[in-house]
Design a protein around this motif. Structure first.
Motif, mmCIF file in Angstrom:
data_model
loop_
_atom_site.group_PDB
_atom_site.id
_atom_site.type_symbol
_atom_site.label_atom_id
_atom_site.label_comp_id
_atom_site.label_asym_id
_atom_site.label_seq_id
_atom_site.Cartn_x
_atom_site.Cartn_y
_atom_site.Cartn_z
ATOM 1 N N ARG A 94 82.266 -28.552 141.942
ATOM 2 C CA ARG A 94 81.529 -28.388 143.182
ATOM 3 C C ARG A 94 81.976 -27.107 143.875
ATOM 4 O O ARG A 94 83.079 -26.633 143.665
ATOM 5 N N GLU A 95 81.044 -26.585 144.744
ATOM 6 C CA GLU A 95 81.372 -25.377 145.520
ATOM 7 C C GLU A 95 81.302 -25.728 146.996
ATOM 8 O O GLU A 95 80.345 -26.362 147.447
ATOM 9 N N SER A 96 82.322 -25.323 147.716
ATOM 10 C CA SER A 96 82.331 -25.576 149.163
ATOM 11 C C SER A 96 81.243 -24.746 149.825
ATOM 12 O O SER A 96 80.989 -23.596 149.431
ATOM 13 N N THR A 97 80.602 -25.355 150.824
ATOM 14 C CA THR A 97 79.552 -24.638 151.546
ATOM 15 C C THR A 97 80.194 -23.566 152.399
ATOM 16 O O THR A 97 81.295 -23.710 152.925
ATOM 17 N N GLY A 98 79.524 -22.456 152.549
ATOM 18 C CA GLY A 98 80.022 -21.354 153.373
ATOM 19 C C GLY A 98 78.894 -20.421 153.715
ATOM 20 O O GLY A 98 77.708 -20.689 153.430
ATOM 21 N N GLY A 99 79.269 -19.292 154.315
ATOM 22 C CA GLY A 99 78.276 -18.310 154.696
ATOM 23 C C GLY A 99 77.730 -17.577 153.481
ATOM 24 O O GLY A 99 78.218 -17.679 152.366
ATOM 25 N N ALA A 100 76.693 -16.835 153.741
ATOM 26 C CA ALA A 100 76.075 -16.045 152.682
ATOM 27 C C ALA A 100 76.974 -14.876 152.320
ATOM 28 O O ALA A 100 77.651 -14.279 153.163
ATOM 29 N N ASP A 101 76.980 -14.502 151.024
ATOM 30 C CA ASP A 101 77.729 -13.343 150.558
ATOM 31 C C ASP A 101 76.937 -12.655 149.459
ATOM 32 O O ASP A 101 75.759 -12.949 149.237
ATOM 33 N N GLU A 102 77.580 -11.728 148.704
ATOM 34 C CA GLU A 102 76.874 -10.968 147.664
ATOM 35 C C GLU A 102 76.408 -11.851 146.510
ATOM 36 O O GLU A 102 75.557 -11.443 145.709
ATOM 37 N N PHE A 103 76.950 -13.095 146.391
ATOM 38 C CA PHE A 103 76.535 -13.992 145.319
ATOM 39 C C PHE A 103 75.381 -14.905 145.744
ATOM 40 O O PHE A 103 74.963 -15.763 144.975
ATOM 41 N N SER A 104 74.883 -14.709 146.981
ATOM 42 C CA SER A 104 73.840 -15.615 147.483
ATOM 43 C C SER A 104 72.439 -15.117 147.170
ATOM 44 O O SER A 104 71.523 -15.904 146.903
ATOM 45 N N ALA A 105 72.241 -13.778 147.210
ATOM 46 C CA ALA A 105 70.907 -13.216 146.972
ATOM 47 C C ALA A 105 70.570 -13.293 145.492
ATOM 48 O O ALA A 105 71.400 -13.011 144.625
ATOM 49 N N ILE A 106 69.334 -13.734 145.197
ATOM 50 C CA ILE A 106 68.912 -13.905 143.808
ATOM 51 C C ILE A 106 68.831 -12.539 143.120
ATOM 52 O O ILE A 106 68.263 -11.595 143.652
ATOM 53 N N TYR A 107 69.428 -12.496 141.927
ATOM 54 C CA TYR A 107 69.463 -11.286 141.105
ATOM 55 C C TYR A 107 69.999 -10.086 141.890
ATOM 56 O O TYR A 107 69.480 -8.967 141.809
ATOM 57 N N ALA A 108 71.035 -10.332 142.680
ATOM 58 C CA ALA A 108 71.611 -9.267 143.510
ATOM 59 C C ALA A 108 72.507 -8.345 142.709
ATOM 60 O O ALA A 108 72.885 -7.276 143.186
ATOM 61 N N GLY A 109 72.890 -8.724 141.493
ATOM 62 C CA GLY A 109 73.772 -7.896 140.677
ATOM 63 C C GLY A 109 75.183 -8.427 140.606
ATOM 64 O O GLY A 109 75.941 -8.061 139.706
ATOM 65 N N TRP A 110 75.546 -9.307 141.563
ATOM 66 C CA TRP A 110 76.867 -9.929 141.543
ATOM 67 C C TRP A 110 76.665 -11.397 141.166
ATOM 68 O O TRP A 110 75.923 -12.120 141.825
ATOM 69 N N TYR A 111 77.371 -11.836 140.110
ATOM 70 C CA TYR A 111 77.179 -13.199 139.612
ATOM 71 C C TYR A 111 78.531 -13.783 139.230
ATOM 72 O O TYR A 111 79.498 -13.052 138.966
ATOM 73 N N TRP A 112 78.557 -15.127 139.226
ATOM 74 C CA TRP A 112 79.721 -15.799 138.665
ATOM 75 C C TRP A 112 79.273 -17.064 137.968
ATOM 76 O O TRP A 112 78.238 -17.630 138.250
ATOM 77 N N ARG A 113 80.117 -17.523 137.039
ATOM 78 C CA ARG A 113 79.817 -18.740 136.274
ATOM 79 C C ARG A 113 81.139 -19.423 135.961
ATOM 80 O O ARG A 113 82.070 -18.786 135.450
ATOM 81 N N ALA A 114 81.225 -20.721 136.316
ATOM 82 C CA ALA A 114 82.424 -21.526 136.085
ATOM 83 C C ALA A 114 82.098 -22.667 135.144
ATOM 84 O O ALA A 114 81.029 -23.289 135.237
ATOM 85 N N GLN A 115 83.030 -22.921 134.217
ATOM 86 C CA GLN A 115 82.802 -23.973 133.228
ATOM 87 C C GLN A 115 84.083 -24.753 133.017
ATOM 88 O O GLN A 115 85.148 -24.167 132.812
ATOM 89 N N ALA A 116 83.969 -26.089 133.092
ATOM 90 C CA ALA A 116 85.082 -27.004 132.804
ATOM 91 C C ALA A 116 84.574 -28.016 131.814
ATOM 92 O O ALA A 116 83.849 -28.951 132.170
ATOM 93 N N GLY A 117 84.915 -27.818 130.560
ATOM 94 C CA GLY A 117 84.369 -28.672 129.506
ATOM 95 C C GLY A 117 82.897 -28.419 129.345
ATOM 96 O O GLY A 117 82.452 -27.292 129.116
ATOM 97 N N SER A 118 82.083 -29.471 129.510
ATOM 98 C CA SER A 118 80.628 -29.310 129.403
ATOM 99 C C SER A 118 79.976 -29.119 130.769
ATOM 100 O O SER A 118 78.770 -28.880 130.858
ATOM 101 N N ASP A 119 80.766 -29.211 131.829
ATOM 102 C CA ASP A 119 80.246 -29.059 133.188
ATOM 103 C C ASP A 119 80.224 -27.571 133.537
ATOM 104 O O ASP A 119 81.239 -26.886 133.418
ATOM 105 N N VAL A 120 79.077 -27.053 133.982
ATOM 106 C CA VAL A 120 78.890 -25.625 134.292
ATOM 107 C C VAL A 120 78.391 -25.518 135.727
ATOM 108 O O VAL A 120 77.492 -26.267 136.154
ATOM 109 N N LEU A 121 78.927 -24.590 136.456
ATOM 110 C CA LEU A 121 78.499 -24.272 137.820
ATOM 111 C C LEU A 121 78.323 -22.758 137.906
ATOM 112 O O LEU A 121 79.174 -22.001 137.423
#
Length: 501
Positions: A94-121
């Motif tokens: 899960r991701e804690s709710t917060g303010g908007a940042d560079e990862f909020s705008a769609i296809y903004a160029g900044w991305y992240w991906r987290a994976q724990a086993g088969s669970d992906v966020l």
């Protein structure tokens, strides 16, 4: 019986002499290039290698610095994203709710991906894309960054690092992506700047090398101009050394001095050759004039007189031929023969003079002020020539006595000793007046036409003495009251350095 097949011979190796010959041919071809070209290449080639290696090293360092800075930015963002991740009640990411940042705008160029086993966020900016294409190899210049392609086919750089969540800790793999277009543009700008700077530096170095060659070879061009002036119609006159005395630089001064010495020596040899021709011409004129006068006075000239004059001319030709050979040996000192026994040569000449002037009944005396062997390094023909002229001259003018004294003189020049052979010839004749002593030795000058001669004896003796680094001096004899001649010639063998008068 089994016969093994013969192994085919391999190609013959090139012979060592052929390789050596090719290397020598290459060196010879390189040596034929102009000196300015070789000097410029010696300056430019190392500079080109230095600029190329330095530019490459500087490029790598600057690229690594930009990549390290971008990597640090991705680490900071990964740390901030990792702080917002946590495990839900069912163990999902899960991701804690917060303010908007560079990862909020769609296809903004900044991305992240987290994976724990088969669970992906993933970040909101990825929208519906589960993952991004990423190269397996790391980016050149960085050991942790990987190239990737964004949703809009834009270039990205990614950084992957583990994050531990909850108790017990659950390992989560977090990958953060950042736009690489600006970074790549900066790196290309750095490459262009380095190339332009390298070209400018090479042009500047080439100009400086050209200037250095021009200035460095200027003394050689001045020396070439000096030597060319010697071949001009007007030439440099007799003083070649003075013409080559103009400064051409400290490095070329020894070469300039050697050239001046060589040219002066050649000029001296040419002057002596001309003097020989003048002397022979002058000496042959007298017997030819006598024959011409007798032929004009009477219809038939006695054969004995013709034979006598022809023999005299033949002796003159032989004499000057020997002097010409002596000059050639002076031009090449290494070709001189063995040392001359001075006492033996003097004894033979005195016996010959006694027979030649037997009608006068002269007393020929020899005084030897030396000890041990007396050998002179020179041509025997020269010693006989100079002594024969001086003794014959003394015999013509002496009243009753002629004395020859042998001695050795040692002088010090430049820290080295030089031994000279000294010959003093004195007679009891009328001698010479001061004016005659000053004029004596000039070619063809005679003070009494009643005495047979050509007027060349003293001039020839002085010339031979100068050829051996010595001199001829005329004076009044203190004891015999006639003419005294002192002759000094260098080249005495070391065994003769026994006594200095």
């Amino acid at each position: 019986m089994r016969i093994e097949p013969a192994t085919p011979p391999g190609p013959p190796a090139p012979p060592a002499p052929a390789r050596a010959h090719s290397g020598a041919a290459w060196a010879l071809a390189l040596a034929q290039w102009p000196m300015a070209t070789r000097i410029a290449l010696l300056a430019l080639v190392p500079m080109l290698l230095l600029v190329g290696a330095g530019g490459l090293w500087l490029r790598v360092q600057m690229h690594q610095s930009l990549l390290a800075s971008f990597e640090q930015v991705l680490r900071d963002k990964a740390q901030r994203v990792g702080a917002r991740l946590h495990l839900g009640p069912q163990g999902g990411l899960r991701e804690s709710t917060g303010g908007a940042d560079e990862f909020s705008a769609i296809y903004a160029g900044w991305y992240w991906r987290a994976q724990a086993g088969s669970d992906v966020l993933r970040s909101r900016s990825l929208w519906d894309m589960d993952s991004l294409p990423t190269e397996a190899l790391t980016t050149t210049g960085s050991a942790t960054l990987h190239r990737a392609t964004g949703p809009l086919q834009e270039p990205l750089l990614s950084l992957t690092q583990p994050v531990a969540l909850g108790q017990p800790p659950v390992q989560v793999t977090l990958t953060v992506y950042g736009p690489a277009a600006q970074l790549h543009s900066s790196m290309r700008q750095i490459d262009r700047t380095l190339v332009v700077a390298g070209l400018v530096l090479m042009l500047l170095t080439g100009g400086l090398a050209w200037l250095q060659v021009r200035v460095g070879l200027a003394p050689l061009r001045r020396l070439e101009a000096m030597l060319a002036a010697l071949r001009a119609p007007q030439g440099a006159g007799p003083d070649v050394a003075l013409h080559l005395a103009a400064p051409t630089g400290r490095d070329l001064q020894p070469l300039q001095n050697e050239l001046a010495g060589l040219l002066a020596h050649n000029a001296h040899v040419v002057a002596r050759a001309r003097a020989h021709a003048v002397d022979l011409n002058h000496a042959l004129k007298k017997p030819l004039a006598l024959l011409s006068a007798q032929a004009s006075a009477q219809p038939q000239v006695p054969s004995s007189e013709v034979q006598r004059q022809v023999e005299a001319m033949a002796q003159l030709v032989d004499r000057y031929q020997a002097r010409t050979l002596s000059d050639a040996l002076h031009a090449h000192p290494g070709s001189t023969g063995q040392a001359v026994d001075v006492r033996d040569c003097v004894a033979q000449l005195l016996r010959m003079m006694e027979r030649l002037h037997a009608a006068q009944g002269l007393d020929w005396m020899l005084a030897d002020d030396t000890q041990g062997p007396l050998h002179w390094r020179g041509e025997r023909a020269d010693l006989e020539e100079v002594l024969g002229n001086l003794l014959d001259n003394a015999g013509k003018w002496a009243a009753s006595r002629v004395r020859l004294t042998l001695s050795v003189s040692v002088s010090v020049q430049g820290g080295a000793e030089h031994a000279s052979l000294c010959l003093d010839i004195e007679d009891d004749g009328p001698g010479m007046t001061p004016a005659q002593l000053q004029a004596a030795g000039q070619r063809g000058v005679r003070f009494d036409e009643s005495v047979q001669g050509s007027g060349l004896g003293l001039a020839i003796a002085s010339q031979i003495a100068q050829a051996y680094g010595g001199h001829l001096q005329l004076r009044k004899s203190e004891e015999l009251k006639g003419l005294g001649v002192r002759l000094e010639m260098r080249g005495l063998a070391p065994a003769g350095r026994t006594k200095t008068p």
